[in-house]
Scaffold this motif. Structure first.
Motif, PDB file in Angstrom:
ATOM      1  N   SER A 187       0.894  -1.223  -0.086  1.00 14.81           N
ATOM      2  CA  SER A 187       0.088   0.093   0.024  1.00 14.81           C
ATOM      3  C   SER A 187       0.757   1.134   0.003  1.00 14.81           C
ATOM      4  CB  SER A 187      -0.863   0.053   1.288  1.00 14.81           C
ATOM      5  OG  SER A 187      -1.411   1.056   1.277  1.00 14.81           O
ATOM      6  N   SER A 220      -6.886  -0.936  -1.079  1.00 16.45           N
ATOM      7  CA  SER A 220      -7.343  -2.343  -1.285  1.00 16.45           C
ATOM      8  C   SER A 220      -6.298  -2.915  -0.341  1.00 16.45           C
ATOM      9  CB  SER A 220      -7.542  -2.678  -2.394  1.00 16.45           C
ATOM     10  OG  SER A 220      -7.664  -4.077  -2.536  1.00 16.45           O
ATOM     11  N   ALA A 221      -5.025  -2.807  -0.704  1.00 19.38           N
ATOM     12  CA  ALA A 221      -3.911  -3.285   0.233  1.00 19.38           C
ATOM     13  C   ALA A 221      -3.845  -2.921   1.617  1.00 19.38           C
ATOM     14  CB  ALA A 221      -2.462  -3.129  -0.693  1.00 19.38           C
ATOM     15  N   LEU A 240      -6.413  -2.025   3.297  1.00 24.12           N
ATOM     16  CA  LEU A 240      -7.620  -2.745   4.022  1.00 24.12           C
ATOM     17  C   LEU A 240      -7.059  -4.453   4.218  1.00 24.12           C
ATOM     18  CD1 LEU A 240     -10.447  -1.423   2.120  1.00 24.12           C
ATOM     19  CD2 LEU A 240     -10.178  -1.020   4.252  1.00 24.12           C
ATOM     20  N   THR A 241      -6.394  -4.776   3.330  1.00 25.26           N
ATOM     21  CA  THR A 241      -5.909  -6.145   3.575  1.00 25.26           C
ATOM     22  C   THR A 241      -5.010  -6.403   4.861  1.00 25.26           C
ATOM     23  OG1 THR A 241      -6.138  -6.911   1.408  1.00 25.26           O
ATOM     24  CG2 THR A 241      -4.648  -8.173   2.473  1.00 25.26           C
ATOM     25  N   ARG A 265      -6.666   3.638  -5.626  1.00 25.77           N
ATOM     26  CA  ARG A 265      -7.550   2.673  -5.333  1.00 25.77           C
ATOM     27  C   ARG A 265      -6.952   1.246  -4.749  1.00 25.77           C
ATOM     28  NH1 ARG A 265     -12.516   4.210  -5.769  1.00 25.77           N
ATOM     29  NH2 ARG A 265     -13.204   5.972  -7.214  1.00 25.77           N
ATOM     30  N   ARG A 266      -5.929   0.991  -5.492  1.00 23.61           N
ATOM     31  CA  ARG A 266      -5.509  -0.176  -5.072  1.00 23.61           C
ATOM     32  C   ARG A 266      -4.553  -0.065  -3.810  1.00 23.61           C
ATOM     33  NH1 ARG A 266      -1.372  -1.238  -9.977  1.00 23.61           N
ATOM     34  NH2 ARG A 266      -0.730  -3.304  -8.736  1.00 23.61           N
ATOM     35  N   HIS A 268      -4.432   2.645   6.285  1.00 20.93           N
ATOM     36  CA  HIS A 268      -5.721   2.653   5.748  1.00 20.93           C
ATOM     37  C   HIS A 268      -6.170   4.122   5.491  1.00 20.93           C
ATOM     38  CE1 HIS A 268     -10.373   1.715   6.268  1.00 20.93           C
ATOM     39  NE2 HIS A 268     -10.048   2.210   5.058  1.00 20.93           N
TER      40      HIS A 268
END
Length: 877
Positions: free
Chosen positions: A539, A567-568, A570-571, A563-564, A578
């Protein structure tokens, strides 16, 4: 404050001319708040004066008298060069004189060892020396000139250094100089500062003011020995004492060492000392043979030490750093702290260690060479490596502890392997000071660790240094550290650590506005980290790649990256990552005209930052929320958000982001008709940007001031200021900045009665904004052009206003909707296809946005078209 960094104002254009690098720094998106807390009020970097300074009074008195006479005459002070053989006392003499003259030079004292002849260390190159001088002056990393050409970098840094100290009254000691070429760029062009240069060589370029420090005369040498020996001088035959000092070459260093040994052996006679010294000299190996008897004295001193202390010296002889304290020594020798303290105090009493500051010690170069040679002879490679591993582990633990304070969230407790240091950081400011104090040692330990093949620790130490070097600079030094990390990660086959180092390297390139290099490094990082067990690092890399695309005005690519990154994040289930990803995604969504999504992302980010106690993150989110509200026409909310963000940035001492918030306040204030307040905000922002050398921010401020000058009727000033903004935007490769400033230039040209030139500039601005897909600014430009065409009764106005209205409605940009609606209503009313009701609706919309001036104008226009008997021409817009 010791200096006003505002003295840098106006210099950076000149600095840029000396640089050979094509790229200039653009907007710095700081990952840590920039503070002024490490700026000294008065510099105090002189080593502790030697207690045993004797028998140089004639030379020191003459030098001091000469300097004071020149000061009184008002003439410039020439550089004072001091040369002489090793061990003759040049550093001690220079330090002694500098301490005696501190009252004559109240702005501070600077001492810098240039390692011209330090065993095991390369001479400090001028670029590194200048960066250190700028750092201790408090110059932020963004303002330290960078370049790909060493000579150009030296010239640029030298220019800034000299400008900053031009009016100061300083004592500067450049010690252990290898050559004039090494020191020449460091010499300030300040007529009221005193520079002392010490060297083993005669520096012929400074021959006019050179002073040779010779060995002590025989009688003075004997006096020094007697003063230090701790015996009744009447019990020591003077002629035999002179034999002893002659065997020492009459060098102060050797005499001090030998007198210390003699003092600790009260049973020895002077004849015993002569015999022992003769025996040592006769058996001394060639590779330990020093100059003028120093090595024989060192050998005698070493032999007389207890075995435990001899071993302690051997381990200290493996250290690559420049100075040490008890914790470092304990790590090197693998001893308890109290043992290290006792041993250091004994070595200091024996004159084998010099105290440079409270609790900090170093070897004289000759002693260092001796200890290093001894350690290579008596310690096995395994033991030497173990000492190196211990000191690297020590510095890794302490650097990680300090680094935790440089983060944005309060550090968590940690497990300690080594005892706490006396200067253990307890806050961010402590941590910055700790890193600066240990910078040289950290870099030396890092380099030797990599050379020894200790790549695992090297990688981690590079990581621990990254936030500090990003903050304090110089960035070229920070780049070298990350390159070492990449090489070490490749050597151990660790793709995650390699990806992390590549991401940090990409961030550094981004800060230098080297976007192509930054993009390449970050793309490699993303490829290595994608789908790995380190989603937070993935991220981070994606986030900074998105920022690079944003700064290069590639907004669609920037949104994809962010956006990517989200997503990372959140993972990773990492709240700080975040929140950061949400904030930067919101920034790009705003630029891409997705105001509702942008506001939602920033609100979520602000909430998470608040839960984490990250006030800096909260300020960033508030500032971007303000920009969204401004784009949507909610100017009261926008101003409130910017003022909240500004207050936080001021609390944090972050001058760069104060400037951004001030500029954005200025824009909103101008739109609301509060021109005096708007000008004050832009001018304060301009001063901050000039102070820190942020040219992108400077251009933003100039653009705001240019628009204000136009609205206040000073068209020549507006034209000149806006052209200057365009020049800077062009220098920093900001297409978006060029587009917006070109639009404002077009409006100014129109008001100056040059419509053809205005049309050409409007067309240029639109082309840039369409290429960037900057739809909000495209709508603003269309409305501005339409206004000019409406006033000229040009038929193109209707199509331009219609295109602007369609864009603004898609974006939800209230102000632009109102402006294009107003323009179309006037056109239709003129053609007899409408009345004043549409204009009344525009007036109400302006009123709801708090834009009273625009509302009054729209009401006036509506009145003209709703009064049948009024056939007058509508007033000019």
């Amino acid at each position: 404050m010791f200096l006003g960094i505002g003295a840098v104002a106006g210099l950076f254009i000149a600095v840029a001319l000396t640089m050979l690098d094509d790229e200039e720094p653009a907007e710095v998106v700081a990952d840590h708040p920039v503070t002024d807390t490490n700026v000294p009020t008065v510099l105090r970097t002189l080593p502790t004066p030697a207690l045993a300074f004797v028998d140089r009074e004639q030379e020191s008195d003459a030098l001091i008298a000469r300097c004071r006479q020149i000061l009184a005459s008002g003439l410039p002070l020439p550089v004072q060069a001091l040369d002489g053989m090793p061990g003759v006392g040049k550093s001690t003499f220079a330090t002694h004189v500098a301490h005696l003259l501190t009252g004559d030079f109240p702005d501070g004292q600077v001492f810098m060892n240039l390692d011209g002849y330090t065993p095991g260390r390369d001479p400090v190159n001028p670029a590194e020396a200048l960066s250190s001088l700028l750092v201790i002056l408090g110059v932020p990393a963004s303002a330290i000139p960078q370049g790909v050409d060493d000579q150009a970098t030296v010239r640029a840094r030298s220019l800034v250094w000299r400008a900053l100290v031009a009016d100061q009254r300083l004592i500067i000691v450049f010690d252990n100089v290898r050559s004039y070429a090494q020191v020449e760029p460091l010499l300030p062009e300040s007529p009221r500062s005193l520079v002392l240069v010490t060297s083993r060589r005669r520096l012929f370029e400074l021959a006019e003011s050179a002073q040779v420090l010779d060995v002590l005369p025989l009688t003075h040498a004997a006096d020094l020995f007697l003063n230090l020996a701790g015996r009744d001088p009447r019990t020591l035959p003077r002629d035999r004492v002179e034999v002893v000092t002659a065997m020492c070459g009459n060098l102060p260093l050797a005499i001090s060492l030998l007198a210390a040994r003699f003092r600790y052996h009260p049973s020895w006679t002077i004849e015993d000392l002569i015999i022992r010294l003769t025996q040592v000299r006769d058996r001394l190996p060639h590779y330990l043979a020093g100059e003028n008897g120093v090595s024989s004295v060192l050998d005698l001193s070493f032999d007389e030490l207890p075995v435990s202390r001899q071993n302690f010296v051997l381990y200290l002889g493996t250290f690559a750093g420049s100075d040490l304290d008890a914790p470092i020594a304990a790590a090197l020798a693998g001893t308890e702290m109290f043992t290290a303290v006792d041993e250091i105090e004994s070595l200091h009493a024996d004159h084998l260690l010099e105290e440079t500051d409270a609790g900090r010690y170093r070897f004289h170069d000759l002693v260092r060479a001796y200890a290093s040679a001894r350690s290579q002879m008596h310690l096995s490679p395994t033991l030497r490596d173990m000492a190196g591993d211990r000191v690297e582990s020590y510095y890794l633990e302490k650097a990680n502890a300090a680094d935790r304070w440089l983060g944005r969230v309060r550090p968590t407790p940690r497990t300690e392997q080594f005892p706490a240091d006396p200067d253990e950081p307890r806050n961010r400011e402590d941590a910055l000071r700790w890193f600066e104090r240990h910078r040289g040692n950290l870099l030396a330990v890092l380099q030797t660790g990599a050379e020894r093949g200790n790549h695992e620790t090297t990688v981690l130490l590079c990581s621990a240094l990254s936030a500090f070097l990003q903050h304090a600079g110089p960035w070229d030094q920070a780049v070298k550290v990350q390159e070492i990390a990449i090489d070490s990660a490749q050597m151990i086959g660790d793709p995650i650590e390699e990806g992390r180092a590549l991401a940090r390297l990409g961030l550094l390139y981004r800060l230098q506005a080297k976007y192509a290099l930054a993009r390449g490094s970050l793309e490699k990082a993303v490829a290595l980290l994608a789908g790995s067990a380190a989603p937070a690092d993935e991220s981070f890399a994606l986030n900074h790649l998105g920022i690079v695309e944003f700064l290069a005005s590639r907004y669609q690519q920037a949104e994809q990256c962010q956006r990517r990154a989200l997503s990372a994040a959140l993972t990773a289930n990492d709240p700080l990552t975040h929140a950061g990803a949400l904030h930067d995604l919101g920034m790009v969504l705003r630029i891409n005209g997705k105001f509702a999504e942008s506001a939602q992302a920033q609100s979520q980010a602000q909430s998470i930052f608040g839960e984490l106690g990250d006030t800096y993150g909260q300020a960033n989110a508030l500032r971007d929320l303000g920009l969204v509200e401004s784009a949507r026409g909610n100017y009261a909310a926008a101003l409130g958000n910017q003022e909240q963000a500004l207050a936080i940035y001021r609390m944090l001492g972050d001058r760069v982001h104060q400037g951004y918030a001030l500029n954005e306040c200025g824009t909103v204030l101008r739109i609301r008709g509060r021109l005096t307040e708007a000008e004050a905000a832009h001018r304060e922002a301009l001063g901050l940007y000039e102070d820190v050398g942020d040219r992108f921010g400077e251009a933003n401020s100039l653009r705001g001031l240019g628009i204000l000058a136009r609205e206040q009727g000073d068209l020549p000033a507006a034209l000149a200021t806006l052209r200057r903004a365009v020049e800077i935007y062009d220098d920093v490769d900001s297409s978006s900045g060029i587009g917006t400033s070109t639009r404002e230039l077009a409006l100014t040209e129109y008001l100056l009665g040059r419509p053809i030139e205005a049309d050409d500039l409007f067309d240029q601005a639109l082309q840039i904004q369409r290429d960037l897909e900057d739809r909000l600014n495209e709508a603003v430009t269309l409305n501005s052009w339409g206004r000019c065409l409406l006033e000229r009764e040009d038929d193109r106005a209707e199509d331009i206003f219609a295109t602007a209205l369609e864009l603004a409605q898609t974006l939800g940009a209230r102000l632009e909707i109102a402006k294009s609606t107003e323009g179309l209503a006037v056109l239709h009313a003129r053609a007899g296809h409408g009345d004043g009701r549409a204009l009344e609706q525009c007036a109400q919309e302006y009123h709801d946005m708090g834009l009273s001036d625009r509302a009054v104008r729209a009401v006036s226009l509506a009145a003209q078209f709703t009064t049948p008997e009024d056939e007058s021409t509508p007033e000019r817009l």
